[in-house]
Design a protein around this motif. Structure first.
Motif, short mmCIF file in Angstrom:
data_model
loop_
_atom_site.label_atom_id
_atom_site.label_comp_id
_atom_site.label_asym_id
_atom_site.label_seq_id
_atom_site.Cartn_x
_atom_site.Cartn_y
_atom_site.Cartn_z
N GLY A 49 -0.21 5.21 5.26
CA GLY A 49 -1.32 5.96 4.64
C GLY A 49 -0.83 7.20 3.93
N LEU A 50 0.18 7.88 4.52
CA LEU A 50 0.70 9.09 3.89
C LEU A 50 1.39 8.77 2.56
N GLU B 36 -1.27 8.32 -4.70
CA GLU B 36 -2.56 8.53 -5.35
C GLU B 36 -2.64 9.91 -6.01
N ILE B 37 -2.19 10.95 -5.30
CA ILE B 37 -2.25 12.28 -5.90
C ILE B 37 -1.30 12.42 -7.09
N LYS C 8 0.74 6.25 0.68
CA LYS C 8 -0.32 5.85 -0.25
C LYS C 8 -1.01 7.06 -0.84
N LYS C 9 -1.30 8.05 0.02
CA LYS C 9 -1.94 9.27 -0.47
C LYS C 9 -1.03 10.03 -1.45
N ARG D 86 0.20 5.60 10.07
CA ARG D 86 0.06 6.90 9.40
C ARG D 86 1.10 7.07 8.29
#
Length: 250
Positions: free
Chosen positions: A27-28, A34-35, A30-31, A24
């Motif tokens: 993924g966090l 991305e934003i 990475k997000k 997690r």
């Protein structure tokens, strides 16, 4: 079959909890990246594990800059709310300590920007500081070049305006010289005509007294004393003709 909904509660198994945290967390981060890239947003992410290990992500050059912006925003919001409520509450001790720490941080950053107080920085912090200085230099050079280009453009406009003005003045000077030359020529012709006219005899009968026959026999004249005067057979030219002939030769 679709993936079932995961129940949100603490994972009791330590190994499973650590694996889930690692997945997690990745993924966090990475997000967050991305934003930041897709939406051109400034993102700061701080995660501490159960063992107290720090994981962070900042879209800015340094996490400190984003945190300072956050502190300024929250402090301004708090001051605005206090002003709107009309209450004059004094700062709490923890707020005073927070502001003191922030002032110390800002002062330390200023010293680091001028190359001082660098002994306690690690490699990553030094690289971050170097990137900040490089970015600042690029912005300064960009602004300097912009000002130079604007100055050059303005000077070129002034140069063209001065050239046009000089061309106009040169044209007026040529026209003035031509007009003066024509006026001088007219004055010279008028003065020459007046000089020739003034040298002519006023009475035409004077020509008879000043001119004797050319090639004829000698003539005698009697003066007032009764003596005979013999005229010569030479050519006699009036004085006004001699004066005019002299001016023409000159």
């Amino acid at each position: 079959m679709g993936r079932g909904r995961v129940e949100l509660k603490r994972i009791e198994n330590k190994v499973s909890r650590q694996v889930t945290f690692s997945k997690r967390r990745t993924g966090l981060l990475k997000k967050a990246n991305e934003i930041s890239v897709l939406c051109d947003a400034e993102v700061a992410l701080i995660v501490f594990s159960t063992k107290g290990k720090l994981y962070e992500y900042s879209s800015d050059l340094s996490m400190e800059g984003t945190l300072e912006k956050y502190e300024r925003y929250t402090y301004a919001e708090k001051c605005l709310s206090v002003t709107n409520s009309g209450s004059s509450q004094e700062l709490q001790p923890h707020e005073i300590h927070k502001l003191t720490c922030r002032i110390e941080l800002l002062q330390r950053n200023i010293r680091q920007y001028v190359g001082e107080d660098l002994d306690f920085l690690n490699m990553r912090q030094l690289q971050s500081l170097e990137l900040q200085l490089d970015t600042a230099l690029k912005r300064i050079r960009t602004r300097k070049n912009q000002i130079i280009n604007e100055s050059i453009s303005e000077l070129q406009k002034k140069e063209r305006a001065m050239q046009d003005q000089n061309n106009l003045l040169r044209k007026k000077i040529k026209e003035k010289e031509k007009s003066d030359a024509q006026l001088l020529q007219k004055e010279y012709q008028r003065s020459t005509h007046n000089t020739c006219t003034s040298n002519l005899p006023q009475n035409p009968l004077q020509l008879l007294h000043l001119h004797l026959p050319i090639g004829g026999p000698p003539q005698r004249f009697i003066d007032n004393g009764g003596q005979n005067l013999q005229s010569s057979n030479s050519h006699i030219i009036p004085s006004w003709m001699l004066h005019h002939h002299h001016q023409v030769n000159q």
